[in-house]
Design a protein around this motif. Structure first.
Motif: not given
Length: 249
Positions: A225-234, A221
């Motif tokens: 969460a890290f991947s989701a954060t990066i995608e949110g920034l993108n 998880y």
């Protein structure tokens, strides 16, 4: 009744309930991502109904499994030995569920990258077949995630009322989050690919645990969460760029 009163007056029971609710919600995220991706493939008028049926079946399965705790506990006992590796019913269910997730996620990624024309035969079969197929696949994964959820609950507390409350609360949270999550995934194609990547990771985790290699859920998880954060920034960067282009135009 006296037993319930004693539980309600016990601080330890409340701590166990809060911890188990959080654990059940976290475990339900995997189930919810799969349901959201699958139901988004249906015609729009059928999506909400399919999501509610899928989550409702998840609740029914969890409560039904809670009523057979003695049987569920036995699922962890070895029943077969292959080349020195023992497998229980739980292990085999996790492996089957993991393989299904890998197949489904890979198929969806292939379809997203290289969509094939619809088969005329399948087009004449109507929406009902697609709806039934979606519900069948949701039911299959509901079973896998439900067994994992109940075994987790049994390992954290011995009090059945606490397990029931935690399961009901976590499924209600899934029900409330289902439509917003599905809409968000549907409106953002890059999120679909990220979610499919999550399903592949979850599938591999299920297979690894089925073969006896315990994978700490925190690592899984944390990666999600890290991947989701990066995608949110993108996503924020893309929207800012679109606003600049619109302002310049």
């Amino acid at each position: 009744m006296e037993y319930l009163v004693e539980l309600a007056a016990s601080p330890t029971a409340w701590v166990a309930l809060a911890t188990l609710i959080v654990m059940e919600i976290v475990l339900g995220i995997d189930n919810l991502i799969f349901i959201s991706i699958l139901t988004n493939k249906l015609p729009e008028q059928h999506r909400q109904k399919a999501r509610r049926i899928g989550i409702g079946m998840a609740l029914i399965l969890r409560l039904a499994l809670l009523s057979t705790i003695a049987f569920i506990v036995q699922l962890t006992e070895p029943v077969i030995d292959i080349l020195g590796q023992t497998f229980s019913w739980k292990d085999m269910i996790l492996i089957a569920g993991g393989l299904f997730l890998l197949w489904k996620a890979t198929t969806e990624i292939h379809h997203s990258m290289d969509p094939a024309p619809e088969d005329p035969k399948s087009a004449t079969s109507g929406v009902t077949l697609g709806f039934a197929a979606a519900i069948g696949q949701i039911l299959m994964l509901d079973m896998v995630f439900s067994i994992d959820s109940i075994i987790t609950a049994v390992g954290m507390t011995e009090h059945l009322p606490i397990m029931i409350i935690a399961v009901v609360v976590s499924v209600l949270v899934m029900l409330l989050a289902a439509d917003p999550l599905a809409k968000f995934i549907n409106d953002n194609p890059t999120v679909v690919m990220l979610a499919l990547g999550f399903l592949i990771m979850i599938g591999m985790t299920l297979i690894a645990e089925g073969f006896g290699a315990h994978v700490p859920k925190g690592y899984v998880y944390a990666a999600m969460a890290f991947s989701a954060t990066i995608e949110g920034l993108n996503m924020m960067s893309r929207r800012a760029k679109q606003k600049r282009i619109a302002a310049e135009a």
